[in-house]
Design a protein around this motif. Structure first.
Motif, PDB file in Angstrom:
ATOM      1  N   VAL A 277      16.446 -36.734 -32.242  1.00 21.61           N
ATOM      2  CA  VAL A 277      16.785 -37.997 -31.579  1.00 21.61           C
ATOM      3  C   VAL A 277      17.477 -38.944 -32.548  1.00 21.61           C
ATOM      4  CG1 VAL A 277      15.807 -40.051 -30.490  1.00 21.61           C
ATOM      5  CG2 VAL A 277      14.974 -37.795 -29.844  1.00 21.61           C
ATOM      6  N   ALA A 278      16.978 -39.018 -33.784  1.00 23.12           N
ATOM      7  CA  ALA A 278      17.577 -39.909 -34.772  1.00 23.12           C
ATOM      8  C   ALA A 278      19.012 -39.482 -35.107  1.00 23.12           C
ATOM      9  CB  ALA A 278      16.725 -39.934 -36.037  1.00 23.12           C
ATOM     10  N   LEU A 279      19.211 -38.190 -35.322  1.00 23.04           N
ATOM     11  CA  LEU A 279      20.555 -37.693 -35.634  1.00 23.04           C
ATOM     12  C   LEU A 279      21.505 -37.893 -34.463  1.00 23.04           C
ATOM     13  CD1 LEU A 279      19.656 -34.397 -37.530  1.00 23.04           C
ATOM     14  CD2 LEU A 279      20.554 -36.507 -38.509  1.00 23.04           C
TER      15      LEU A 279
ATOM     16  N   VAL B 122      26.564 -43.379 -32.153  1.00 23.27           N
ATOM     17  CA  VAL B 122      27.159 -44.627 -32.638  1.00 23.27           C
ATOM     18  C   VAL B 122      28.476 -44.352 -33.356  1.00 23.27           C
ATOM     19  CG1 VAL B 122      26.837 -46.579 -34.193  1.00 23.27           C
ATOM     20  CG2 VAL B 122      24.941 -45.807 -32.766  1.00 23.27           C
ATOM     21  N   LEU B 123      28.505 -43.296 -34.165  1.00 22.07           N
ATOM     22  CA  LEU B 123      29.725 -42.958 -34.892  1.00 22.07           C
ATOM     23  C   LEU B 123      30.862 -42.598 -33.927  1.00 22.07           C
ATOM     24  CD1 LEU B 123      28.297 -40.874 -37.877  1.00 22.07           C
ATOM     25  CD2 LEU B 123      29.123 -43.243 -37.895  1.00 22.07           C
ATOM     26  N   VAL B 124      30.537 -41.816 -32.910  1.00 18.32           N
ATOM     27  CA  VAL B 124      31.554 -41.469 -31.909  1.00 18.32           C
ATOM     28  C   VAL B 124      32.003 -42.719 -31.159  1.00 18.32           C
ATOM     29  CG1 VAL B 124      31.993 -40.167 -29.791  1.00 18.32           C
ATOM     30  CG2 VAL B 124      30.729 -39.101 -31.650  1.00 18.32           C
TER      31      VAL B 124
ATOM     32  N   LEU C  10      38.003 -53.098 -21.340  1.00 13.94           N
ATOM     33  CA  LEU C  10      36.685 -53.575 -21.796  1.00 13.94           C
ATOM     34  C   LEU C  10      36.768 -54.105 -23.226  1.00 13.94           C
ATOM     35  CD1 LEU C  10      34.375 -50.683 -20.504  1.00 13.94           C
ATOM     36  CD2 LEU C  10      34.659 -52.966 -19.492  1.00 13.94           C
ATOM     37  N   PRO C  11      35.890 -55.046 -23.578  1.00 14.67           N
ATOM     38  CA  PRO C  11      35.821 -55.490 -24.976  1.00 14.67           C
ATOM     39  C   PRO C  11      35.391 -54.340 -25.887  1.00 14.67           C
ATOM     40  CG  PRO C  11      34.658 -57.013 -23.520  1.00 14.67           C
ATOM     41  CD  PRO C  11      34.979 -55.792 -22.705  1.00 14.67           C
ATOM     42  N   GLY C  12      35.695 -54.469 -27.175  1.00 16.12           N
ATOM     43  CA  GLY C  12      35.380 -53.401 -28.119  1.00 16.12           C
ATOM     44  C   GLY C  12      33.901 -53.050 -28.154  1.00 16.12           C
ATOM     45  N   VAL C  13      33.041 -54.073 -28.109  1.00 16.94           N
ATOM     46  CA  VAL C  13      31.594 -53.803 -28.155  1.00 16.94           C
ATOM     47  C   VAL C  13      31.149 -53.047 -26.915  1.00 16.94           C
ATOM     48  CG1 VAL C  13      29.311 -54.877 -28.206  1.00 16.94           C
ATOM     49  CG2 VAL C  13      31.156 -55.832 -29.580  1.00 16.94           C
ATOM     50  N   ALA C  14      31.659 -53.421 -25.752  1.00 13.82           N
ATOM     51  CA  ALA C  14      31.300 -52.732 -24.518  1.00 13.82           C
ATOM     52  C   ALA C  14      31.746 -51.274 -24.562  1.00 13.82           C
ATOM     53  CB  ALA C  14      31.914 -53.447 -23.324  1.00 13.82           C
ATOM     54  N   GLN C  15      32.957 -51.026 -25.117  1.00 13.82           N
ATOM     55  CA  GLN C  15      33.424 -49.648 -25.265  1.00 13.82           C
ATOM     56  C   GLN C  15      32.490 -48.840 -26.167  1.00 13.82           C
ATOM     57  OE1 GLN C  15      37.424 -49.950 -26.739  1.00 13.82           O
ATOM     58  NE2 GLN C  15      38.288 -50.605 -24.763  1.00 13.82           N
TER      59      GLN C  15
ATOM     60  N   ALA D 121      28.579 -44.609 -26.757  1.00 13.12           N
ATOM     61  CA  ALA D 121      27.353 -44.202 -27.439  1.00 13.12           C
ATOM     62  C   ALA D 121      26.290 -43.754 -26.442  1.00 13.12           C
ATOM     63  CB  ALA D 121      26.825 -45.346 -28.297  1.00 13.12           C
ATOM     64  N   VAL D 122      26.137 -44.510 -25.361  1.00 12.87           N
ATOM     65  CA  VAL D 122      25.147 -44.140 -24.343  1.00 12.87           C
ATOM     66  C   VAL D 122      25.507 -42.817 -23.693  1.00 12.87           C
ATOM     67  CG1 VAL D 122      24.187 -44.796 -22.097  1.00 12.87           C
ATOM     68  CG2 VAL D 122      24.418 -46.513 -23.907  1.00 12.87           C
TER      69      VAL D 122
END
Length: 288
Positions: free
Chosen positions: A63-65, A71-73, A16-21, A26-27
């Motif tokens: 939720v914010a944290l 995203v960081l992971v 997969l592309p980096g963005v897709a990964q 993140a999801v």
């Protein structure tokens, strides 16, 4: 011993592309965190005595944290380093925009928690801030709903209330109402003050302690100004308005009954009028 399906998943993920990964990880992290953290959130929210604003703050903060952690992971477990420069620039711009928006949300969130835990500002409180005043109808995580005396509902960002001076007329259980009466220089000042003090003490809703105060406040060009102060216990906007109206009515009627004059302000207009006559016709050029 390798697991075929796991190897296929790893191979598929690596293709997969980096963005897709990043998005996929993140999801996944956000979904797992939402399920795992729900019992903890529910336990904190339903503690006895917890205000609605604090309950909302707990869930929103979690939720914010969790979103930030996801995203960081995602960054850590994705091959974002191989992304094209244009894609990276777009992602950086999106991250910056999200950070700016999160700053305002966080500021209002913290402000909402401070307001929710302040006894002087709560639902039903009468407050004044800046050029406005009204009654607090509700306090949420990001904004406070206030009803003004004109019947309008105003949504005020919580940060505006915590960053500016807020007056709570009800906080100390007593509120002062005052008015300046102008009497003539030739009138009996002490008699006028005695009349006003007597009438102030008869106002329904006004407190007997502290006693009404009557004192000369100014020597105006046409009047001696006498300020009358009365206090209201357990004040409400309506109660304060009724006491002030009664103070004005009773004071005016009593002064008139005693023959005390209340001169109007004297206004002096300086200038000149120039007339310009052309032939038999006059022209008016106004005040200079």
């Amino acid at each position: 011993m390798s697991v075929p399906w796991f190897e296929r998943v790893v191979a598929w993920y690596g293709s997969l592309p980096g963005v897709a990964q990043l998005v996929l990880v993140a999801v996944a992290v956000f979904a797992v965190g939402s399920v795992v953290g729900r019992p903890v959130i529910d336990a904190v929210q339903w503690r006895r005595g917890t205000s609605d604003a604090v309950k909302e703050a707990v869930e929103s903060s979690y939720v914010a944290l969790l979103a930030i952690a996801s995203v960081l992971v995602g960054f850590a477990m994705s091959d974002v380093g191989s992304m094209p420069a244009a894609t990276g620039a777009v992602l950086a711009a999106a991250t910056l925009s999200a950070g700016i928006g999160a700053r305002d949300i966080l500021r209002n969130t913290v402000s909402g928690l401070l307001i929710a835990n302040t006894t002087d500002v709560s639902v039903g409180s009468w407050i004044e801030w800046g050029e406005y005043e009204g009654t607090v109808q509700s306090i949420s995580l990001r904004q406070t709903k206030i009803k003004t005396w004109d019947g309008e509902s105003v949504l005020v960002p919580n940060s505006e209330l915590t960053n500016n001076a807020v007056v709570s007329p009800q906080a100390n259980g007593v509120y002062r109402v005052d008015y300046e009466f102008g009497i003539g220089y030739d009138d009996d000042l002490q008699a006028a003050k005695a009349c006003l003090r007597e009438e102030a003490g008869r106002i329904a809703g006004a407190a007997s302690e502290p006693e009404p105060q009557v004192a000369v406040s100014d020597l105006a060009p046409s009047t001696v100004n006498v300020q009358v102060k009365v206090w209201v216990h357990q004040p409400t906007p309506g109660k304060a308005a009724r006491v002030r109206s009664a103070l004005l009515e009773r004071g005016k009627e009593r002064l008139q009954a005693e023959g005390v004059s209340m001169p109007k302000p004297i206004r002096t207009i300086d200038g000149s009028v120039a007339l310009d006559r052309e032939g038999d016709r006059g022209g008016y050029h106004g005040v200079q």
